[in-house]
Design a protein around this motif. Structure first.
Motif, short mmCIF file in Angstrom:
data_model
loop_
_atom_site.label_atom_id
_atom_site.label_comp_id
_atom_site.label_asym_id
_atom_site.label_seq_id
_atom_site.Cartn_x
_atom_site.Cartn_y
_atom_site.Cartn_z
N THR A 130 0.83 -1.19 0.00
CA THR A 130 0.00 0.00 0.00
C THR A 130 0.87 1.24 0.00
O THR A 130 1.75 1.40 0.86
CB THR A 130 -0.93 0.03 1.23
N ALA A 131 0.64 2.13 -0.98
CA ALA A 131 1.41 3.37 -1.08
C ALA A 131 0.84 4.43 -0.13
O ALA A 131 -0.24 4.27 0.45
CB ALA A 131 1.37 3.89 -2.52
N SER A 132 1.57 5.51 0.01
CA SER A 132 1.17 6.56 0.95
C SER A 132 -0.14 7.22 0.56
O SER A 132 -0.86 7.74 1.42
CB SER A 132 2.28 7.62 1.04
N ASP A 133 -0.50 7.21 -0.74
CA ASP A 133 -1.76 7.81 -1.16
C ASP A 133 -2.93 6.84 -1.12
O ASP A 133 -4.04 7.16 -1.56
CB ASP A 133 -1.63 8.40 -2.57
N GLY A 134 -2.70 5.63 -0.58
CA GLY A 134 -3.76 4.64 -0.45
C GLY A 134 -3.83 3.63 -1.57
O GLY A 134 -4.57 2.65 -1.49
N THR A 135 -3.07 3.83 -2.65
CA THR A 135 -3.06 2.87 -3.75
C THR A 135 -2.54 1.52 -3.27
O THR A 135 -1.52 1.45 -2.59
CB THR A 135 -2.19 3.38 -4.91
N ASP A 136 -3.26 0.48 -3.62
CA ASP A 136 -2.96 -0.86 -3.13
C ASP A 136 -2.70 -1.78 -4.32
O ASP A 136 -3.48 -1.82 -5.28
CB ASP A 136 -4.14 -1.37 -2.31
N PHE A 137 -1.62 -2.56 -4.25
CA PHE A 137 -1.25 -3.50 -5.31
C PHE A 137 -0.87 -4.83 -4.68
O PHE A 137 -0.16 -4.86 -3.67
CB PHE A 137 -0.07 -2.96 -6.13
N LYS A 156 -7.30 1.93 -5.92
CA LYS A 156 -7.23 3.10 -5.06
C LYS A 156 -8.63 3.32 -4.53
O LYS A 156 -9.54 3.69 -5.30
CB LYS A 156 -6.75 4.33 -5.82
N PRO A 157 -8.87 3.04 -3.24
CA PRO A 157 -10.23 3.09 -2.70
C PRO A 157 -10.94 4.39 -3.03
O PRO A 157 -10.39 5.48 -2.86
CB PRO A 157 -10.00 2.93 -1.19
N GLY A 158 -12.17 4.25 -3.55
CA GLY A 158 -12.98 5.40 -3.90
C GLY A 158 -12.69 5.99 -5.25
O GLY A 158 -13.39 6.90 -5.70
N VAL A 159 -11.66 5.45 -5.96
CA VAL A 159 -11.29 6.01 -7.26
C VAL A 159 -11.38 4.94 -8.36
O VAL A 159 -12.08 5.11 -9.35
CB VAL A 159 -9.88 6.62 -7.23
N TYR A 160 -10.67 3.84 -8.20
CA TYR A 160 -10.68 2.80 -9.22
C TYR A 160 -10.21 1.49 -8.60
O TYR A 160 -9.61 1.45 -7.53
CB TYR A 160 -9.77 3.15 -10.41
#
Length: 422
Positions: free
Chosen positions: A56-63, A100-104
């Motif tokens: 999980t990146a600092s902006d919430g992006t999860d891979f 990215k929660p709430g985005v895609y």
């Protein structure tokens, strides 16, 4: 020798360990894991939940990895010798996700057991992507919406196999685009599955589908969901010179490893289109829940062939002994692992997990005019043990009652499943 499942060869089936040996190993492994207290790990590390499968990146992006592994055992009795005991892999999903929660969110996943693609799509939540909530757009290969049980994630099902009418009527996955308008108290979903074959190059045709649900009660642990859905599948010729398009509606007796179907319409050549409708309901009140659905389908045929219609329903209730509620998100029952909107973990109340009991009745009629596909009704009792967020053990006992062309077959089926998912 065990019965091979789907794409598995007899030679592959023949080298398996005896079912009892593999099952004992699974039960020992899950039992040992459940007894290990989280406190033994340094710095409060929670083995049940914090598996190193994603970043999980600092902006919430999860891979990370999207994995589902299921090992099943089926045993039959009172079956007039029509079934063979089996134990093998049921599903072996492996894939990757990016969200990215709430985005895609996006996923690519393949089932190495059935040798076919499963969820493979990109979904955009317009509220986060452009700042205006115009709904969620999904492009790719995903489940069609007629069939509440069918749309439920394969890792989150209450019973090991779906009910009789779900098996017969639910269309499965198709490729195209769908749009969902999600609100706290209603959801509308419309899909145009225009890709004329699926990702495996099979299933020629297209589908238009829609689903709507009203949730007058929708808060964590307390839900009332009432919905309806409909679709029209237009069937195509596979290739020039091939056999005419055909439909076939059938169901296993709520087992997953045997090729035997006790009810089966048989091939219906010159099928032009299949219309499906579903009416669904779900009530959750703390540890209790009731879920039911009525499904029907009509096959329209050309060249003077008679049309075919079928219908069926199921109803089940669940009780979680340890007090947890089934988790509901965005119009469907979701994994107990996380909330579909913000990925907040939903962990069992007790360190050794959650225990759930369930009972289901299902019924399907595949007799229509000159077509004697048979009729069947099943009773299933089940128990589920959720061990943290990634481990699950299930046991079902099925009493099936079928009659087709005057022949009655009423097998007793015992099933077990060990599951790992993340």
């Amino acid at each position: 020798m065990d019965v091979p499942f789907r794409g598995e060869s007899m030679s592959e089936a023949g080298i398996r360990s005896p079912w009892w040996s593999t099952t004992v190993r699974w039960l020992l492994a899950t039992g040992v894991l459940s007894l290990v207290p989280p406190a033994v790990f340094a710095d409060g590390y929670d083995f049940y939940s914090n598996w190193p499968t994603h970043i999980t990146a600092s902006d919430g992006t999860d891979f990370g990895l999207a994995v589902l592994y299921q090992y099943d055992l089926n045993q039959f009795s009172h079956d007039q010798g029509r079934f063979e005991d089996a134990s093998t892999n049921r599903r072996r999903y492996f894939g990757l996700f990016l969200r990215k929660p709430g985005v895609y969110d996006a996923i690519v996943q393949y089932d190495y057991q059935a040798r076919q693609w499963v969820d493979t799509f990109v979904r955009i939540r317009t509220s986060g992507a452009i700042g205006i909530d115009l709904g969620n757009l999904r492009f790719g290969y995903s489940k069609t919406p007629v069939g509440f049980e069918g749309v439920t994630s394969s890792s989150a099902t209450t019973f090991i196999e779906t009910a009789l009418p779900t098996q017969a009527v639910w269309e499965g996955r198709r490729a195209g685009v769908d749009w969902a308008w999600v609100r706290p108290h209603f959801i509308v979903n419309v899909g145009d599955y225009f890709w004329r074959k699926d990702l495996d190059g099979n299933n020629p045709g297209t589908t238009l589908a829609a689903r709507a649900a009203w949730m007058p009660i929708n808060r964590q642990g307390h839900v009332l969901h009432l919905g309806l859905s409909a679709s029209r599948e237009k069937l195509d010729w596979a290739d020039q010179g091939a056999l005419p398009p055909l439909a076939r509606l059938r169901a296993r007796p709520e087992d997953g490893l045997s090729p035997v179907r006790l009810v089966d319409s048989g091939p219906l050549p010159y099928s032009r289109q299949v219309d499906r409708q579903g009416f669904e309901a779900l009530w959750i009140d703390g540890p209790w829940s009731v879920q039911g659905e009525y499904l029907q389908a009509r096959v329209d045929r050309d060249h003077g062939k008679p049309d075919f219609a079928t219908h069926g329903f199921y109803l089940f209730t669940t009780w979680t002994l340890t007090g947890e509620a089934r988790y509901y998100s965005d119009g469907n029952v979701a994994d107990r692992r996380y909330n579909g909107r913000d990925l907040q973990a939903i962990r069992p109340t007790h360190p050794w997990g959650a225990v759930e009991l369930a009972v289901r009745y299902s019924e399907l009629d595949l007799n229509d005019g000159a077509i004697s596909g048979g009729a069947e009704h099943d009773w299933t009792v089940g128990a589920n043990w959720y061990i943290g967020e990634h481990l699950k053990v299930q046991a079902n006992y099925v009493r099936a009652f079928s009659e087709r062309r005057g022949l009655q077959v009423n097998p007793h089926i015992f099933e077990m499943r060990a599951q790992v998912y993340f």
